[in-house]
Structure formats: structure tokens, C-alpha cells
Motif scaffolding. Structure first.
Motif, PDB file in Angstrom:
ATOM      1  N   LEU A  54      44.104  -1.202 -27.363  1.00 28.85           N
ATOM      2  CA  LEU A  54      43.742  -0.187 -26.357  1.00 28.85           C
ATOM      3  C   LEU A  54      43.262   1.097 -27.043  1.00 28.85           C
ATOM      4  CD1 LEU A  54      46.635  -0.755 -23.786  1.00 28.85           C
ATOM      5  CD2 LEU A  54      44.201  -1.082 -23.339  1.00 28.85           C
ATOM      6  N   LYS A 107      49.460   0.382 -17.676  1.00 24.06           N
ATOM      7  CA  LYS A 107      48.300   0.159 -18.554  1.00 24.06           C
ATOM      8  C   LYS A 107      47.365   1.360 -18.576  1.00 24.06           C
ATOM      9  CE  LYS A 107      48.150  -4.842 -18.703  1.00 24.06           C
ATOM     10  NZ  LYS A 107      47.644  -6.079 -18.113  1.00 24.06           N
ATOM     11  N   LEU A 111      44.872   4.288 -21.326  1.00 21.39           N
ATOM     12  CA  LEU A 111      43.403   4.259 -21.305  1.00 21.39           C
ATOM     13  C   LEU A 111      42.842   5.633 -20.990  1.00 21.39           C
ATOM     14  CD1 LEU A 111      43.076   0.805 -19.618  1.00 21.39           C
ATOM     15  CD2 LEU A 111      41.814   1.465 -21.677  1.00 21.39           C
ATOM     16  N   ILE A 336      40.156  -5.419 -18.459  1.00 14.81           N
ATOM     17  CA  ILE A 336      41.599  -5.183 -18.305  1.00 14.81           C
ATOM     18  C   ILE A 336      42.045  -5.952 -17.061  1.00 14.81           C
ATOM     19  CG2 ILE A 336      43.411  -3.417 -18.234  1.00 14.81           C
ATOM     20  CD1 ILE A 336      41.511  -2.784 -20.495  1.00 14.81           C
ATOM     21  N   ILE A 346      40.291  -7.060 -24.770  1.00 16.28           N
ATOM     22  CA  ILE A 346      40.261  -5.650 -25.180  1.00 16.28           C
ATOM     23  C   ILE A 346      39.947  -5.583 -26.666  1.00 16.28           C
ATOM     24  CG2 ILE A 346      41.542  -3.475 -25.187  1.00 16.28           C
ATOM     25  CD1 ILE A 346      43.596  -4.934 -23.282  1.00 16.28           C
TER      26      ILE A 346
END
Ligand SMILES: C[S@@+](CC[C@H](N)C(=O)[O-])C[C@H]1O[C@@H](n2cnc3c(N)ncnc32)[C@H](O)[C@@H]1O
Ligand code: SF4
Length: 470
Positions: A54, A107, A111, A336, A346
Motif C-alpha cells: 500500500l 484499508k 491509502l 483494492i 496492489i
């Protein structure tokens, strides 16, 4: 059925249907929605590997593609090989959504908020199992945590069951930003529908298509399956005639994967009612000819699209990619995935969420990524991924293109593969020149066979069972 037949219908040129060649090479093999394929994902994949990916992805800053898996269905279709839960208990969707929101929070925290989401897809199961309020809520939570491109510029798609969708839900979906619709149709023949317990009439599909056009959905796609009980080349043609009359932008024509040892409900299907492999081939040949005459392009494997559709446009530009939803026009995005069994791509990792609800819920409850398995691609994986992608999406590859990207000498690196490919060349599937490899008109239907020779894992695990190539 003609033993040899020319069909002028790919972006790269014609297809030659060569029955003897197909019968010789139609083994089973991976569908290459990823390389390495899912059986290579490892169970001991670490959360730290996801976090690192990520972070690398953020540094790259490319656009994102989001996938949401909504596993619920109202009724069971016996043929179904999807990850789904058939239940009349609507409270289960509510519980699921609450976990999904927590996964989104979990998540998205890693990001960069500035990154644009240019693609979003809801798959299943049947995402329209959710009611209007739940749909709006899930989109609101998504928008709260992600920067979705506005003004209808993104590609926001959803899978719907046309025999099982509430009135006015399409309007809600359009208002929420969805602009592409994918309908499961499968087959219109009443005898086939009864044998697989899947019902959607022509009138329902027609009404939904008209409504989608009125609401200015950009694209309508329809799924069909060949190889279902009682299907014949004649009944298949009748279904195709009805489909073409509705003029969808894309058509997926899947080869029925009958694996009752894996998908228990397929045991409800009597093997004696299934068409023979000879009949299946005839159906497929006929479908390609019929769809190409109706001005659809054969994109590859099981996908057809109108020339005006993005899939065809992106293929013509040489930028088509394979991903977990089939062919993708947004291959440059990191993907994602949210929800049970979803697979993310990713940077250089693939990671799959838990496939069972209880383990998925338990992971979320303990504030962990609900990852069950994954793989970190090494340089060789990435190289082969690129080679397979070029072949499966564009039916050709140029050595210099690969050499430029990966700093190798193609003929040296792939000496063994090129030797093995000689047999396919002798059989007329491909042409190898000083500068590259081209899949021939008679090899295009068997492109997976060519890709398999570049798969470094296949020969190491002969016990893994895949579906038929064609
Ligand atoms: C998740 S479903 C689509 C959305 C919705 N649930 C529906 O059925 O309309 C995905 C598609 O996979 C295809 N499919 C499911 N099981 C299959 C099988 N055993 N072999 C080939 N295709 C299959 C069907 O065409 C189906 O429309
Ligand atoms: S085909 Fe679609 S509606 Fe039918 S069981 Fe599978 S996911 Fe559910």
C-alpha cells in the motif's frame, strides 16, 4: 459443423475455426485472470506485506479501482460457481454491510485520500440483493473514504439479475453514480432455465435494458453460458437472436464449468442432460459466427464487444489488461477489493480476502486485514505476467517491448519456452519471427494454450484441475 471456417472478427484480424486443431489442443488450463494464478497464493501471507505494498502504491499515486463483493442471492442457480450465499434472511446483509464498512475504514486509512478512484465494481452473488437504502449507504461510506471521480467520468459497474430486481432500483443505482450494467442472462430456453433453476424472461431483460438506456447508463453487458442442460445449437441460436435484438454493448459467453465435486449444487444437474463436447464446440463456433456477423468484435476467450465499446477501443490502443473481472480497461489502476473472497492487486502483490464469512468477520472484529492468502510477485513473475497479458489481450508480443521493460534478452531468457513453442508453431497456432510472436488466426481461440507455456508454475503442480480451454 465446418471443419475449417474463417470468421472476420477480432481487432487483430480474422479467426479460423480449425476443428482438428481445437480438439488436439483444447486441454484444461488457467483463465489467467492473474499471473501467478490463485492456486499459487500462499496461506502465510503477512499483513506487513500488504502495508508495504500500500505504501509503494501511494508513492506511485496511480488511480484506484475498487471491487466490492456482495455474496447474497435470493435463489440458487444450480450451475453457479460463484462465491455466494443463498438466503432469505435479509438481516444477514445488514450484518455484512457493517463489517464491510469497517473494512473500508481499515484499508482506506492506509491509502492517500487524494488518489482518484476511476473504476468501481460491485459483483457477487447478486449486489441488488441490497435494498435502495443499503445501496445508498454503501456508496456514501465509499465516497466518505475515497475520492471517486465525478461527473460520470469513471467506470462504475454493477452485476444485476434481471429476473430478480426491485422496480426503480436501477434509477437509484444511476443516481448513485453507476453507469455500467452487467446482467446475467445465461439462456432464455424454458427447459434449460427449469433444469438450472434460473429464471429471467426475455421481457424482463428487455425492460431492464430499455430502462438502462433511458437512464443513460453508458454500457450494458450480458452474460450467457453455453454447455447448460438441454442446450442445442438451435436453442442457443434462439437465445443469441434475442440478445442481439437488444444490442448490448458487451457479451460474455462463458463455457459452462461443470465441477460438481467443487460446487455441490451442480449435483442437481443430471449429467445426461448436458450437451456433448462436440455439441458445445458447435454452439461456440456458431455463436462466434453469429455475433461477428452482428458486428461484435471477439475480444478474446469468452468476451465480445461492439467496436464503439471501451473494451474494443482500449484493445485497439494496445492497452487492454486481464484482471479478476475478465478483461479490464483500467489495467493501470491498483485494485483494492472489499468483502468476502475479494482479490486485490496492489503494486506487486495479489492478496485474497477470507472466503468464508466467519473467518472474514473474525478478522475484521480483531481490527486486522481479512486476508487469507496472497503472493508477492518476483521479477520473473512480473515478466511472465507481462508476456501472458500481451498474448491473451492482443494475440501478439514484441521481444523489444519486453526487453525494454525488463532488461533481458528475450531469446536467451525464454530459450526453453521458445523450444517448446516450436511444436505449437509447427501445428499452426503461432508464428515466431526474429522480432516477436504472433498468435495465428487458427490459434486465437487457443491462446490460453500458448500462455500455458510461459507459466512457470503449471508443470510443478499437475494435480490442480482447471476448466477446459474451449
Ligand atoms: C455473479 S454472477 C452475475 C450476477 C448475478 N448473480 C446473476 O446471476 O445474474 C456471474 C456470472 O458467472 C457466470 N457463471 C456462474 N457460474 C458459472 C459456471 N459454472 N460456468 C460458467 N459460467 C458461470 C454466469 O454467467 C453469471 O452471470
Ligand atoms: S448465478 Fe448469480 S444469482 Fe445465480 S446463484 Fe450464482 S451468483 Fe446467485
Amino acid at each position: 459443423m465446418n471443419a475449417k471456417h474463417t470468421l472476420p472478427c477480432t481487432e487483430a484480424g480474422e479467426i479460423i475455426w480449425d476443428k482438428a486443431l481445437i480438439e488436439r489442443h483444447a486441454l484444461s488450463g488457467p483463465r489467467y485472470t492473474s499471473y501467478p494464478t490463485a492456486p499459487q497464493f500462499q496461506k502465510d501471507f503477512q499483513e506487513s506485506q500488504i502495508l508495504e505494498a500500500l505504501a509503494r502504491s501511494n508513492r506511485k499515486g496511480n488511480n484506484l479501482s475498487l471491487y466490492f463483493h456482495i455474496p447474497f442471492c435470493n435463489t440458487i442457480c444450480y450451475y453457479c460457481a460463484c462465491n455466494k450465499i443463498v438466503t432469505g434472511d435479509r438481516s444477514r446483509a445488514e450484518i455484512y454491510l457493517n463489517k464491510l464498512y469497517r473494512e473500508i475504514e481499515l484499508k482506506s486509512a492506509y491509502l492517500d485520500k487524494k488518489r482518484k478512484v476511476s473504476q468501481l465494481h460491485w459483483g457477487g452473488g447478486t449486489p441488488t440483493y441490497l435494498n435502495a437504502q443499503q445501496i445508498c449507504e454503501l456508496m456514501a461510506v465509499t465516497r466518505q473514504h475515497f475520492n471517486l471521480v465525478e461527473e460520470d467520468k469513471g467506470e462504475f459497474s454493477i452485476e444485476v439479475h434481471p429476473g430478480n430486481i426491485e422496480d426503480d432500483l436501477l434509477k437509484v443505482l444511476r443516481e448513485q453514480g453507476f453507469n455500467r450494467l452487467s446482467m446475467g442472462v445465461q439462456d432464455f430456453d424454458p427447459r434449460t432455465q427449469k433444469a438450472v433453476n434460473r429464471f429471467n424472461s426475455f421481457e424482463q431483460v428487455e425492460a431492464l435494458t430499455t430502462q438502462a438506456r433511458d437512464l443513460k447508463f453508458h454500457s450494458v453487458s450480458m452474460d450467457l453460458i453455453y454447455g447448460l442442460p438441454f442446450q442445442t445449437p438451435q436453442s442457443m441460436l434462439q437465445t443469441l437472436e434475442k440478445i442481439v435484438a437488444l444490442s448490448p454493448d458487451r457479451i460474455s459467453l462463458f463455457n459452462y464449468a461443470h465441477l460438481p465435486h467443487l460446487f455441490k449444487t451442480q449435483k442437481q444437474i443430471d449429467d445426461n442432460t448436458l450437451p456433448s463436447s462436440e455439441e458445445k464446440l458447435e454452439m461456440f463456433q456458431q455463436a462466434i459466427a453469429y455475433l461477428c456477423e452482428a458486428d461484435y468484435l471477439f475480444i478474446g476467450m469468452d468476451h465480445f464487444a461492439k467496436q464503439s465499446d471501451d473494451l474494443a477501443v482500449v484493445q485497439a490502443r494496445g492497452e487492454l489488461k486481464r484482471n479478476f473481472q475478465g478483461y479490464s480497461t483500467h489495467g493501470d489502476c491498483d485494485l483494492i477489493a472489499f468483502g468476502v473472497s475479494g482479490i486485490s492487486a496492489i503494486d506487486n502483490i495479489y492478496v485474497q480476502n477470507c472466503k468464508q464469512l466467519d473467518t472474514y468477520y473474525a478478522a475484521i472484529d480483531s481490527q486486522h486485514f481479512p486476508a487469507e492468502s496472497g503472493i508477492s510477485l518476483n521479477e520473473d513473475d512480473r515478466l511472465r505476467q507481462h508476456v501472458i497479458n500481451q498474448l491473451i489481450c492482443h494475440f501478439k508480443l514484441e521481444f523489444t517491448d519486453i526487453e525494454k521493460h525488463f532488461n533481458i534478452h528475450f531469446q536467451h531468457y525464454f530459450q526453453a519456452e521458445l523450444r517448446a513453442l516450436k511444436a505449437l508453431e509447427a501445428d499452426g497456432l503461432i508464428e515466431i519471427s526474429e522480432t516477436g510472436i504472433k498468435v495465428s488466426p487458427q490459434g486465437r481461440l487457443l491462446v490460453r494454450r500458448v500462455c500455458m507455456l510461459f507459466d512457470a508454475y503449471l508443470s510443478r503442480q499437475p494435480e490442480i484441475r482447471y476448466s477446459q480451454i474451449i
